[in-house]
Scaffold this motif. Structure first.
Motif, PDB file in Angstrom:
ATOM      1  N   VAL A   1     -49.469 -45.899 -32.306  1.00  0.00           N
ATOM      2  CA  VAL A   1     -49.882 -46.992 -31.413  1.00  0.00           C
ATOM      3  C   VAL A   1     -48.709 -47.953 -31.182  1.00  0.00           C
ATOM      4  O   VAL A   1     -48.437 -48.363 -30.046  1.00  0.00           O
ATOM      5  N   SER A   2     -48.002 -48.293 -32.257  1.00  0.00           N
ATOM      6  CA  SER A   2     -46.888 -49.235 -32.163  1.00  0.00           C
ATOM      7  C   SER A   2     -45.763 -48.705 -31.285  1.00  0.00           C
ATOM      8  O   SER A   2     -45.255 -49.410 -30.404  1.00  0.00           O
ATOM      9  N   ILE A   3     -45.371 -47.455 -31.505  1.00  0.00           N
ATOM     10  CA  ILE A   3     -44.247 -46.892 -30.759  1.00  0.00           C
ATOM     11  C   ILE A   3     -44.618 -46.616 -29.302  1.00  0.00           C
ATOM     12  O   ILE A   3     -43.794 -46.806 -28.388  1.00  0.00           O
ATOM     13  N   THR A   4     -45.860 -46.196 -29.063  1.00  0.00           N
ATOM     14  CA  THR A   4     -46.298 -45.988 -27.676  1.00  0.00           C
ATOM     15  C   THR A   4     -46.284 -47.302 -26.909  1.00  0.00           C
ATOM     16  O   THR A   4     -45.798 -47.370 -25.767  1.00  0.00           O
ATOM     17  N   ALA A   5     -46.784 -48.368 -27.554  1.00  0.00           N
ATOM     18  CA  ALA A   5     -46.775 -49.687 -26.925  1.00  0.00           C
ATOM     19  C   ALA A   5     -45.341 -50.153 -26.673  1.00  0.00           C
ATOM     20  O   ALA A   5     -45.019 -50.665 -25.598  1.00  0.00           O
ATOM     21  N   GLY A   6     -44.470 -49.936 -27.652  1.00  0.00           N
ATOM     22  CA  GLY A   6     -43.068 -50.331 -27.507  1.00  0.00           C
ATOM     23  C   GLY A   6     -42.373 -49.580 -26.386  1.00  0.00           C
ATOM     24  O   GLY A   6     -41.594 -50.161 -25.616  1.00  0.00           O
ATOM     25  N   SER A   7     -42.656 -48.291 -26.262  1.00  0.00           N
ATOM     26  CA  SER A   7     -42.046 -47.464 -25.213  1.00  0.00           C
ATOM     27  C   SER A   7     -42.497 -47.913 -23.832  1.00  0.00           C
ATOM     28  O   SER A   7     -41.696 -47.998 -22.890  1.00  0.00           O
ATOM     29  N   LEU A   8     -43.787 -48.201 -23.697  1.00  0.00           N
ATOM     30  CA  LEU A   8     -44.322 -48.670 -22.410  1.00  0.00           C
ATOM     31  C   LEU A   8     -43.739 -50.026 -22.032  1.00  0.00           C
ATOM     32  O   LEU A   8     -43.355 -50.257 -20.874  1.00  0.00           O
ATOM     33  N   ILE A   9     -43.658 -50.918 -23.014  1.00  0.00           N
ATOM     34  CA  ILE A   9     -43.089 -52.248 -22.761  1.00  0.00           C
ATOM     35  C   ILE A   9     -41.626 -52.131 -22.328  1.00  0.00           C
ATOM     36  O   ILE A   9     -41.177 -52.816 -21.400  1.00  0.00           O
ATOM     37  N   ALA A  10     -40.875 -51.245 -22.987  1.00  0.00           N
ATOM     38  CA  ALA A  10     -39.459 -51.058 -22.649  1.00  0.00           C
ATOM     39  C   ALA A  10     -39.292 -50.588 -21.204  1.00  0.00           C
ATOM     40  O   ALA A  10     -38.429 -51.080 -20.465  1.00  0.00           O
ATOM     41  N   ILE A  11     -40.126 -49.640 -20.793  1.00  0.00           N
ATOM     42  CA  ILE A  11     -40.033 -49.105 -19.430  1.00  0.00           C
ATOM     43  C   ILE A  11     -40.449 -50.150 -18.400  1.00  0.00           C
ATOM     44  O   ILE A  11     -39.751 -50.378 -17.402  1.00  0.00           O
ATOM     45  N   PHE A  12     -41.584 -50.817 -18.633  1.00  0.00           N
ATOM     46  CA  PHE A  12     -42.099 -51.775 -17.647  1.00  0.00           C
ATOM     47  C   PHE A  12     -41.226 -53.028 -17.540  1.00  0.00           C
ATOM     48  O   PHE A  12     -41.063 -53.584 -16.454  1.00  0.00           O
ATOM     49  N   THR A  13     -40.661 -53.489 -18.659  1.00  0.00           N
ATOM     50  CA  THR A  13     -39.773 -54.656 -18.587  1.00  0.00           C
ATOM     51  C   THR A  13     -38.479 -54.298 -17.853  1.00  0.00           C
ATOM     52  O   THR A  13     -37.969 -55.097 -17.064  1.00  0.00           O
ATOM     53  N   SER A  14     -37.972 -53.102 -18.096  1.00  0.00           N
ATOM     54  CA  SER A  14     -36.765 -52.644 -17.394  1.00  0.00           C
ATOM     55  C   SER A  14     -37.040 -52.541 -15.893  1.00  0.00           C
ATOM     56  O   SER A  14     -36.233 -52.966 -15.066  1.00  0.00           O
ATOM     57  N   TYR A  15     -38.194 -51.980 -15.570  1.00  0.00           N
ATOM     58  CA  TYR A  15     -38.591 -51.799 -14.170  1.00  0.00           C
ATOM     59  C   TYR A  15     -38.783 -53.157 -13.483  1.00  0.00           C
ATOM     60  O   TYR A  15     -38.270 -53.394 -12.378  1.00  0.00           O
ATOM     61  N   GLY A  16     -39.504 -54.050 -14.160  1.00  0.00           N
ATOM     62  CA  GLY A  16     -39.781 -55.366 -13.578  1.00  0.00           C
ATOM     63  C   GLY A  16     -38.526 -56.189 -13.361  1.00  0.00           C
ATOM     64  O   GLY A  16     -38.332 -56.784 -12.290  1.00  0.00           O
ATOM     65  N   LEU A  17     -37.651 -56.225 -14.360  1.00  0.00           N
ATOM     66  CA  LEU A  17     -36.414 -56.990 -14.237  1.00  0.00           C
ATOM     67  C   LEU A  17     -35.494 -56.398 -13.164  1.00  0.00           C
ATOM     68  O   LEU A  17     -34.816 -57.136 -12.438  1.00  0.00           O
ATOM     69  N   SER A  18     -35.479 -55.075 -13.066  1.00  0.00           N
ATOM     70  CA  SER A  18     -34.645 -54.416 -12.051  1.00  0.00           C
ATOM     71  C   SER A  18     -35.111 -54.782 -10.644  1.00  0.00           C
ATOM     72  O   SER A  18     -34.299 -55.049  -9.761  1.00  0.00           O
ATOM     73  N   LEU A  19     -36.426 -54.795 -10.437  1.00  0.00           N
ATOM     74  CA  LEU A  19     -36.972 -55.194  -9.140  1.00  0.00           C
ATOM     75  C   LEU A  19     -36.694 -56.662  -8.862  1.00  0.00           C
ATOM     76  O   LEU A  19     -36.351 -57.044  -7.734  1.00  0.00           O
ATOM     77  N   LEU A  20     -36.833 -57.477  -9.887  1.00  0.00           N
ATOM     78  CA  LEU A  20     -36.605 -58.916  -9.741  1.00  0.00           C
ATOM     79  C   LEU A  20     -35.158 -59.218  -9.350  1.00  0.00           C
ATOM     80  O   LEU A  20     -34.877 -60.118  -8.551  1.00  0.00           O
ATOM     81  N   LEU A  21     -34.236 -58.444  -9.913  1.00  0.00           N
ATOM     82  CA  LEU A  21     -32.814 -58.653  -9.645  1.00  0.00           C
ATOM     83  C   LEU A  21     -32.316 -57.836  -8.457  1.00  0.00           C
ATOM     84  O   LEU A  21     -31.121 -57.852  -8.140  1.00  0.00           O
ATOM     85  N   HIS A  22     -33.236 -57.097  -7.808  1.00  0.00           N
ATOM     86  CA  HIS A  22     -32.902 -56.275  -6.634  1.00  0.00           C
ATOM     87  C   HIS A  22     -31.774 -55.280  -6.927  1.00  0.00           C
ATOM     88  O   HIS A  22     -30.832 -55.132  -6.148  1.00  0.00           O
TER      89      HIS A  22
END
Length: 228
Positions: free
Chosen positions: A91-112
């Motif tokens: 549960v911990s690692i799955t949550a961590g992996s999802l957070i890593a992907i979504f934060t990377s995706y969100g910040l990348s979109l935010l920074l264009h």
């Protein structure tokens, strides 16, 4: 001749910066940051093409695979303990992996950030050899992914112990999972300072994060990229 020169030079620079980092605990002296900088300076001064250096360093690159597989040894040694906490670990690692992907995706979109860069940054929170393969499969730039992985590892290796100390985290499992998930190889190296159990959990976190991200790389990441 070039293979020997590049291998010896890279090894010596790594050993030098590692010793320097032990004496002077300054982020810029971290081996994974200082060694590439020294190599860049040398090949620039000697006018050695980057492609020629990469060809010469192929032997070291190929060693990443066996080195990663060798992490299975401490996991086997503490298998009963890992089985006991398997549900919590997953549960911990799955949550961590999802957070890593979504934060990377969100910040990348935010920074264009450019699409190829965005795709390359998504698998940044796993060990280098696997991150490079995932990057290649989803249309990213493996070399650029390596840079993001190294930066993530260094930042996690520096901030991880500070967070553990700040929140008084004493559980070897929590320490190891946090370091392995956030800083993969660098975090696992750091976990050794907390003991064998922390190192084992960190190793497991690194391997599971890579496995989970491989699955997400096939299912989730293409969907996210389609919305760019």
């Amino acid at each position: 001749m070039m293979i020997l020169l590049v291998t010896v030079m890279t090894y010596l620079f790594y050993r030098l910066t590692k010793q320097l980092n032990k004496k002077v605990a300054f982020p810029l002296f971290h081996p994974l940051l200082a060694t590439p900088l020294l190599i860049i300076i040398v090949i620039t001064v000697l006018n050695i093409p980057a492609t020629e250096y990469l060809d010469g360093a192929a032997f070291l690159t190929h060693m990443l695979g066996p080195a990663t597989i060798a992490f299975a040894i401490p996991i086997y040694k503490h298998l009963p303990l890992l089985k006991k906490h398997l549900g919590l670990i997953m549960v911990s690692i799955t949550a961590g992996s999802l957070i890593a992907i979504f934060t990377s995706y969100g910040l990348s979109l935010l920074l264009h950030i450019d699409r190829s860069y965005l795709v390359s940054v998504l698998p940044r929170s796993i060990t280098t050899p696997i991150a490079m393969e995932i990057s290649k499969e989803i249309g990213g730039l493996p070399t650029l992914t390596t840079v993001f992985v190294i930066i993530t590892g260094i930042v996690g290796g520096i901030m991880g112990p500070a967070v553990i100390k700040r929140f008084a985290i004493t559980s070897p499992m929590a320490q190891g999972l946090a370091l392995g998930m956030s800083a993969h190889g660098v975090g696992t190296n750091k976990a050794m300072e907390y003991g064998e159990q922390a190192t084992t959990f960190s190793t497991l976190a690194m391997i599971l994060a890579a496995t989970i991200t491989i699955v997400l790389g096939k299912l989730l990441i293409p969907t996210l990229v389609a919305f760019i």
